[in-house]
Design an enzyme around this catalytic site. Structure first.
Site, PDB file in Angstrom:
ATOM      1  N   LYS A  22      26.993  46.114  -9.038  1.00 16.89           N
ATOM      2  CA  LYS A  22      25.604  45.948  -8.568  1.00 16.89           C
ATOM      3  C   LYS A  22      25.561  45.843  -7.046  1.00 16.89           C
ATOM      4  O   LYS A  22      24.757  46.490  -6.386  1.00 16.89           O
ATOM      5  CB  LYS A  22      25.000  44.677  -9.185  1.00 16.89           C
ATOM      6  CG  LYS A  22      23.698  44.246  -8.554  1.00 16.89           C
ATOM      7  CD  LYS A  22      23.122  43.014  -9.189  1.00 16.89           C
ATOM      8  CE  LYS A  22      23.530  41.712  -8.539  1.00 16.89           C
ATOM      9  NZ  LYS A  22      23.030  41.476  -7.171  1.00 16.89           N
ATOM     10  N   ASN A  23      26.460  45.029  -6.502  1.00 21.67           N
ATOM     11  CA  ASN A  23      26.402  44.781  -5.059  1.00 21.67           C
ATOM     12  C   ASN A  23      26.908  45.957  -4.231  1.00 21.67           C
ATOM     13  O   ASN A  23      26.831  45.941  -3.014  1.00 21.67           O
ATOM     14  CB  ASN A  23      27.184  43.503  -4.712  1.00 21.67           C
ATOM     15  CG  ASN A  23      26.462  42.262  -5.209  1.00 21.67           C
ATOM     16  OD1 ASN A  23      25.315  42.349  -5.654  1.00 21.67           O
ATOM     17  ND2 ASN A  23      27.122  41.124  -5.150  1.00 21.67           N
ATOM     18  N   CYS A 118      17.562  35.491  -5.556  1.00 20.67           N
ATOM     19  CA  CYS A 118      17.882  34.196  -6.161  1.00 20.67           C
ATOM     20  C   CYS A 118      17.665  33.078  -5.138  1.00 20.67           C
ATOM     21  O   CYS A 118      18.065  33.211  -3.982  1.00 20.67           O
ATOM     22  CB  CYS A 118      19.349  34.176  -6.598  1.00 20.67           C
ATOM     23  SG  CYS A 118      19.667  35.133  -8.070  1.00 20.67           S
ATOM     24  N   ARG A 123      18.938  31.471   3.004  1.00 20.67           N
ATOM     25  CA  ARG A 123      19.259  32.893   3.127  1.00 20.67           C
ATOM     26  C   ARG A 123      18.471  33.626   4.216  1.00 20.67           C
ATOM     27  O   ARG A 123      17.698  34.549   3.935  1.00 20.67           O
ATOM     28  CB  ARG A 123      19.091  33.591   1.765  1.00 20.67           C
ATOM     29  CG  ARG A 123      19.916  32.941   0.687  1.00 20.67           C
ATOM     30  CD  ARG A 123      19.877  33.683  -0.605  1.00 20.67           C
ATOM     31  NE  ARG A 123      20.891  34.714  -0.678  1.00 20.67           N
ATOM     32  CZ  ARG A 123      21.101  35.477  -1.751  1.00 20.67           C
ATOM     33  NH1 ARG A 123      20.366  35.318  -2.818  1.00 20.67           N
ATOM     34  NH2 ARG A 123      22.040  36.386  -1.754  1.00 20.67           N
ATOM     35  N   ASP A 306      29.794  33.926  -6.235  1.00 22.36           N
ATOM     36  CA  ASP A 306      29.118  34.418  -7.448  1.00 22.36           C
ATOM     37  C   ASP A 306      29.863  34.019  -8.723  1.00 22.36           C
ATOM     38  O   ASP A 306      29.316  34.141  -9.819  1.00 22.36           O
ATOM     39  CB  ASP A 306      28.965  35.945  -7.387  1.00 22.36           C
ATOM     40  CG  ASP A 306      27.887  36.369  -6.400  1.00 22.36           C
ATOM     41  OD1 ASP A 306      27.116  35.498  -5.942  1.00 22.36           O
ATOM     42  OD2 ASP A 306      27.811  37.573  -6.080  1.00 22.36           O
ATOM     43  N   ARG A 398      19.241  41.042 -14.253  1.00 25.84           N
ATOM     44  CA  ARG A 398      19.342  41.657 -12.914  1.00 25.84           C
ATOM     45  C   ARG A 398      20.762  42.152 -12.666  1.00 25.84           C
ATOM     46  O   ARG A 398      20.963  43.102 -11.915  1.00 25.84           O
ATOM     47  CB  ARG A 398      19.018  40.617 -11.840  1.00 25.84           C
ATOM     48  CG  ARG A 398      17.555  40.284 -11.678  1.00 25.84           C
ATOM     49  CD  ARG A 398      17.363  39.340 -10.514  1.00 25.84           C
ATOM     50  NE  ARG A 398      18.149  39.822  -9.387  1.00 25.84           N
ATOM     51  CZ  ARG A 398      18.664  39.043  -8.440  1.00 25.84           C
ATOM     52  NH1 ARG A 398      18.484  37.757  -8.462  1.00 25.84           N
ATOM     53  NH2 ARG A 398      19.367  39.571  -7.448  1.00 25.84           N
TER      54      ARG A 398
HETATM   55  C1  UD1 Z   1      25.773  39.160  -0.997  1.00 27.10           C
HETATM   56  C2  UD1 Z   1      25.751  39.430  -2.487  1.00 27.10           C
HETATM   57  C3  UD1 Z   1      25.664  38.121  -3.265  1.00 27.10           C
HETATM   58  C4  UD1 Z   1      26.765  37.175  -2.844  1.00 27.10           C
HETATM   59  C5  UD1 Z   1      26.807  37.023  -1.332  1.00 27.10           C
HETATM   60  C6  UD1 Z   1      27.993  36.214  -0.841  1.00 27.10           C
HETATM   61  C7  UD1 Z   1      24.672  41.589  -2.567  1.00 27.10           C
HETATM   62  C8  UD1 Z   1      23.498  42.393  -2.979  1.00 27.10           C
HETATM   63  N1  UD1 Z   1      24.604  40.274  -2.789  1.00 27.10           N
HETATM   64  O1  UD1 Z   1      24.536  38.534  -0.678  1.00 27.10           O
HETATM   65  O2  UD1 Z   1      25.788  38.437  -4.650  1.00 27.10           O
HETATM   66  O3  UD1 Z   1      26.546  35.909  -3.421  1.00 27.10           O
HETATM   67  O4  UD1 Z   1      26.879  38.318  -0.692  1.00 27.10           O
HETATM   68  O5  UD1 Z   1      29.174  36.762  -1.301  1.00 27.10           O
HETATM   69  O6  UD1 Z   1      25.654  42.118  -2.110  1.00 27.10           O
HETATM   70  N2  UD1 Z   1      23.346  34.232   6.263  1.00 27.10           N
HETATM   71  C9  UD1 Z   1      22.772  33.813   7.432  1.00 27.10           C
HETATM   72  N3  UD1 Z   1      22.117  34.745   8.191  1.00 27.10           N
HETATM   73  C10 UD1 Z   1      22.056  36.056   7.840  1.00 27.10           C
HETATM   74  C11 UD1 Z   1      22.670  36.472   6.641  1.00 27.10           C
HETATM   75  C12 UD1 Z   1      23.306  35.531   5.872  1.00 27.10           C
HETATM   76  O7  UD1 Z   1      22.801  32.631   7.775  1.00 27.10           O
HETATM   77  O8  UD1 Z   1      21.454  36.860   8.575  1.00 27.10           O
HETATM   78  C13 UD1 Z   1      24.022  33.219   5.417  1.00 27.10           C
HETATM   79  C14 UD1 Z   1      23.346  33.077   4.047  1.00 27.10           C
HETATM   80  O9  UD1 Z   1      22.270  32.194   4.116  1.00 27.10           O
HETATM   81  C15 UD1 Z   1      24.477  32.547   3.205  1.00 27.10           C
HETATM   82  C16 UD1 Z   1      25.709  33.246   3.812  1.00 27.10           C
HETATM   83  O10 UD1 Z   1      25.321  33.684   5.105  1.00 27.10           O
HETATM   84  O11 UD1 Z   1      24.600  31.163   3.358  1.00 27.10           O
HETATM   85  C17 UD1 Z   1      26.219  34.423   2.995  1.00 27.10           C
HETATM   86  O12 UD1 Z   1      25.203  35.388   2.877  1.00 27.10           O
HETATM   87  P1  UD1 Z   1      25.499  36.948   2.788  1.00 27.10           P
HETATM   88  O13 UD1 Z   1      26.963  37.182   2.862  1.00 27.10           O
HETATM   89  O14 UD1 Z   1      24.628  37.633   3.764  1.00 27.10           O
HETATM   90  O15 UD1 Z   1      25.014  37.251   1.323  1.00 27.10           O
HETATM   91  P2  UD1 Z   1      24.077  38.417   0.837  1.00 27.10           P
HETATM   92  O16 UD1 Z   1      24.423  39.680   1.554  1.00 27.10           O
HETATM   93  O17 UD1 Z   1      22.679  37.970   0.808  1.00 27.10           O
END
Ligand code: UD1
Length: 417
Positions: A22-23, A118, A123, A306, A398
């Site tokens: 999915k990711n 979620c 985030r 995850d 999802r």
């Molecule tokens: C992706 C995955 C999700 C997984 C996560 C961490 C997808 C579609 N989803 O989510 O399943 O749980 O990686 O492995 O690939 N953060 C910031 N600022 C930003 C972006 C992120 O502070 O601009 C923080 C987030 O709040 C969180 C952490 O960084 O605490 C990790 O987030 P991130 O790696 O960006 O996760 P996603 O890409 O949303």
């Protein structure tokens, strides 16, 4: 609203096919906005998140022919137009924000609502925006929308304060057609990042260093048609590994890539599970499972956040005390109160949960508060006395295709009503 009903089940046994990630598929689909050519994608899982990305891309005029039976998709973004991204769709799923980099690259402008997904923490998207700014875009945030624009994007050096998966993907995509060289330092190294880079390179992009903490992108002028197979879903695979462990079963995961599952394999081995390569996949035999373990979530190659909720379900029924520490998201313990309804003994102390393994859980009415929390509850229900009723299962579908049928084929007593 449908629910899952799960009864205590025998040890799960047999084969299960692991679908496409999915990711991985979500950013790959988003990236096709950057090219006017036809792309053939294989290994597409039939998940509601993929349907959301399908609908979002369709709103921009992308034509998509999705053969669900063969997990095959043909995408063409030749005649697309730019517009404000649809609020109702984007706020359903955080990964929708991954259209921002490609739209900025193709049109020099994107207006996208702040994403949903979620509710496992605040985030933010500050790291994505920091990257767009570094590439020369103007960024504004008003009325819940992010607006980015640039007459031209130029390569730059970007250091991420945290190796965010989404930010790495969004910036990498925006940089593919930018002028000159971009370096993303302290970037994410997840297999899904490598898969996206492989897809883009197959389209003629020039990306190096994917899978290491520095990705270098040499801008190119044009992306050409390509074919790509999405990698297997390591989180789906990990979930079935735990299904085997919690029921003391013996399962073969077809297509699972052990390299992507190292931390989960290491922890299950510490618990005395036998894990070995077998018949086109990975055999997970947990008949003799015993020791409890501590886990701490980390960016890849650390223990995946995850897998935290599913693993906690397992630790709830293993003798002894374990500590689960969540370092990636700040609010990812919502499953704890639901597991406690089923008789689990868990105390939360800030970012850690202390689990005292109990002899048995009991079926209860519980709620899937998010995707992986929901998977954890299903796993717990497999060993709980009586029946467990799980609501809000839209979160679960999802990310798990045919979860019910796959579990049933291994002997689980589960139904959706
Ligand atoms: C992706 C995955 C999700 C997984 C996560 C961490 C997808 C579609 N989803 O989510 O399943 O749980 O990686 O492995 O690939 N953060 C910031 N600022 C930003 C972006 C992120 O502070 O601009 C923080 C987030 O709040 C969180 C952490 O960084 O605490 C990790 O987030 P991130 O790696 O960006 O996760 P996603 O890409 O949303």
């Amino acid at each position: 609203m449908e629910k899952f009903f799960v009864e205590k089940s025998p040890p799960l046994k047999g084969f299960v096919n692991i679908g496409g990630s999915k990711n991985s598929v979500l950013p790959v689909m988003a990236s096709t906005l950057m090219s006017g050519e036809t792309h053939i994608l294989n290994g597409i899982p039939d998940l509601s998140d993929v349907s959301v990305m399908f609908s979002i891309l369709s709103e921009f005029g992308v034509t998509i022919d999705w053969d669900k039976g063969n997990s095959h998709m043909k995408i063409n973004s030749k005649n697309i137009f730019n517009k404000e991204a649809p609020f109702d769709l984007v706020t359903k799923m955080r990964a929708s924000f991954l259209i921002t980099g490609p739209l900025l690259s193709r049109f020099g402008h994107a207006k996208v609502p702040l994403p949903g997904g979620c509710q496992i923490g605040s985030r933010p998207v500050d790291l994505h925006l920091k990257g767009f700014l570094a590439l020369g875009a103007k960024v504004s945030l008003e009325h819940g929308f992010v607006e980015v624009s640039a007459s031209r994007l130029a390569g730059s050096e970007i250091y991420l304060d945290f190796p965010s998966v989404g930010a790495t993907e969004n910036i990498m995509m925006a940089a593919v057609l930018a002028e000159g060289e971009t370096k993303i330092q302290n970037c994410a190294v997840e297999p899904e990042i490598v898969d996206l880079a492989n897809f883009l390179n197959a389209c003629g992009a020039n990306i190096e260093g994917e899978g290491t903490d520095t990705i270098t992108i040499h801008g190119v002028k044009y992306l050409h048609p390509s074919q790509h197979k999405i990698i297997p879903d390591r989180i789906e695979a990990g979930t079935f590994m735990i299904a085997s462990a919690i029921t003391k079963g013996d399962i073969i995961l077809k297509n699972a890539i052990s390299e992507h599952l190292k931390p989960v394999i290491a922890k299950l081995k510490e618990m005395n599970c036998l894990i070995e390569e077998a018949e086109g996949g990975l055999r997970v035999s947990c008949v003799g499972i015993q020791n409890c373990v501590d886990i701490k979530t980390m960016p890849y190659p650390g223990f995946p956040t995850d897998m935290q909720a599913p693993f906690m379900a397992l630790l709830s029924v293993v003798k002894g005390s374990s500590v689960v520490t969540e370092t990636v998201f700040e609010n990812r313990f919502m499953h704890v109160s639901e597991l406690k309804r089923m008789g689990a003994e868990i105390k939360i102390d800030s970012r850690s949960a202390v689990i005292e393994g109990v002899d048995s859980l009991t079926g209860a009415k519980v709620r899937a508060t998010d995707l992986r929390a929901g998977a954890g509850l299903i796993l717990a229900a497999l060993v709980a006395d009586g029946e467990t009723e799980i609501s809000d299962i839209h979160h679960i579908i999802r990310g798990y295709y045919n979860f019910e049928d796959k579990l049933k084929s291994l002997g689980a007593k589960i139904r959706m009503e």
